[in-house]
Design a protein around this motif. Sequence first.
Motif, PDB file in Angstrom:
ATOM      1  N   ASP A  25       0.849  -1.190   0.000  1.00 57.38           N
ATOM      2  CA  ASP A  25       0.000   0.000   0.000  1.00 57.38           C
ATOM      3  C   ASP A  25       0.887   1.243   0.000  1.00 57.38           C
ATOM      4  O   ASP A  25       1.107   1.883   1.036  1.00 57.38           O
ATOM      5  CB  ASP A  25      -0.919  -0.018   1.208  1.00 57.38           C
ATOM      6  CG  ASP A  25      -2.081   0.959   1.058  1.00 57.38           C
ATOM      7  OD1 ASP A  25      -2.060   1.746   0.083  1.00 57.38           O
ATOM      8  OD2 ASP A  25      -2.995   0.939   1.887  1.00 57.38           O
ATOM      9  N   HIS A  63      -0.121  -2.185   7.386  1.00 61.73           N
ATOM     10  CA  HIS A  63      -1.366  -2.910   7.632  1.00 61.73           C
ATOM     11  C   HIS A  63      -1.077  -4.190   8.390  1.00 61.73           C
ATOM     12  O   HIS A  63       0.059  -4.657   8.463  1.00 61.73           O
ATOM     13  CB  HIS A  63      -2.049  -3.242   6.307  1.00 61.73           C
ATOM     14  CG  HIS A  63      -2.558  -2.044   5.569  1.00 61.73           C
ATOM     15  ND1 HIS A  63      -3.513  -1.200   6.072  1.00 61.73           N
ATOM     16  CD2 HIS A  63      -2.217  -1.538   4.352  1.00 61.73           C
ATOM     17  CE1 HIS A  63      -3.758  -0.227   5.196  1.00 61.73           C
ATOM     18  NE2 HIS A  63      -2.981  -0.413   4.145  1.00 61.73           N
ATOM     19  N   GLN A  71       3.941  -5.632   2.676  1.00 63.47           N
ATOM     20  CA  GLN A  71       2.925  -6.534   2.170  1.00 63.47           C
ATOM     21  C   GLN A  71       2.446  -7.446   3.297  1.00 63.47           C
ATOM     22  O   GLN A  71       3.249  -8.034   4.016  1.00 63.47           O
ATOM     23  CB  GLN A  71       3.465  -7.360   1.002  1.00 63.47           C
ATOM     24  CG  GLN A  71       3.670  -6.533  -0.255  1.00 63.47           C
ATOM     25  CD  GLN A  71       4.283  -7.345  -1.381  1.00 63.47           C
ATOM     26  OE1 GLN A  71       4.789  -8.429  -1.165  1.00 63.47           O
ATOM     27  NE2 GLN A  71       4.253  -6.799  -2.591  1.00 63.47           N
TER      28      GLN A  71
END
Length: 390
Positions: free
Chosen positions: A298, A318, A384
């Motif tokens: 992201d 994340h 990731q």
Amino acid sequence: MLIAVTNSDETNMVACQVAFSLFKTPSKISRVRANAYLARKELFGENGFPVDVLISPEHLVTQHITRLIEYPGALQVLEFSNGLVRLVAIRATEGGPLVGHELSYLRTHMPRVDTRVAAIFRKDRPIIPQGDTVIEDGDEVFFIAGTDHIRSVMSELQPLEKPYKRVFICGGGNIGQRLAHTLESRYQVKLLEQDRDRCVMLSENLRKTIVLEGNAANKDILLEENIESTDVFCAVTNDDEANIMASLLAKRLGARKVLTLINNPDYVDLIQGGEIDVAISPQQTTIGSLLTHVRKGDVVNVHALRRGAAEAIEAIAHGDHRSSRVVGKRLDEIKLPQGTTIGAIVRHNEVLIAHDHLRVQPDDHVVLFLVDKTRIREVEKLFQVGLTFF
């Protein structure tokens, strides 16, 4: 993904339409230069051309030049997290309080200003800064700070320049017009264009800018317009040679700072740092917008630095400590690729300058600097999320 970046706006737009209609391509990026298209948002989207991301080189170059004018003395100014944090490149100059001292001196000298030096380039050789690294005259220093602290940190690296007031723009094309429109409410702006019809159009569309007809290679015109009292001379025509010659002439006649648009990347290294203060490459300014959409993980911001040799990215963390290589870890626990530094974290609109004890939380925006862009894949993998990272 389709990336349409030909010299024709129409070709790019139609290519996106074909990719969507015939091949259902999920992501479509188009370069669009004409203001007439960009002003009509209804042309794009569900009821128009199916373009997911519009990239306007002229708009990006205008933003780049505007930030350089806002921060006198900067070589590059990059924004992250909607402008909350900025990465600034500046040439360390004798007379700056930090020059000749170790970086650790900055914290004791400015205890209320939090900043981090992300990288130093000394004679084109990258140096990963440590607390005992000594700043030398001529170093190209990249530092990260909250927007409110940028000028304070700049004043430590070189004698602080006075704010600019008078801007002279050479070239009334798309970039020249956009730049004048952006600056004319805050600066005294003159714009020189040699095409008479274009001058008429510019004078009708610009409210405060003084529009002049003539050639910037004409010494008499520059002298008549008091070029010696000009703070910034911006050469932004479509002709590299014309930009270079006009800039050299303006500098020798007394212009305080010269910014020159150079389309040929081979010219940039040749001229920057001499009589021309900053050479601006539209390709390098635009490439970051493209890279933002092709990077894995992201990644929400990418900026190419030092003619593409280095990169600065903003990535969102994340997952949790089980599914992420960064979430839940202290910064000194994260195994960063060689030549990579974390400069800052933005958490709920709060800027946190990177320190070893800081721990990454979910949804943090992490700003990283890579002196070697070949390491980007390793950085992408860090951000990731997977079922496991073992």
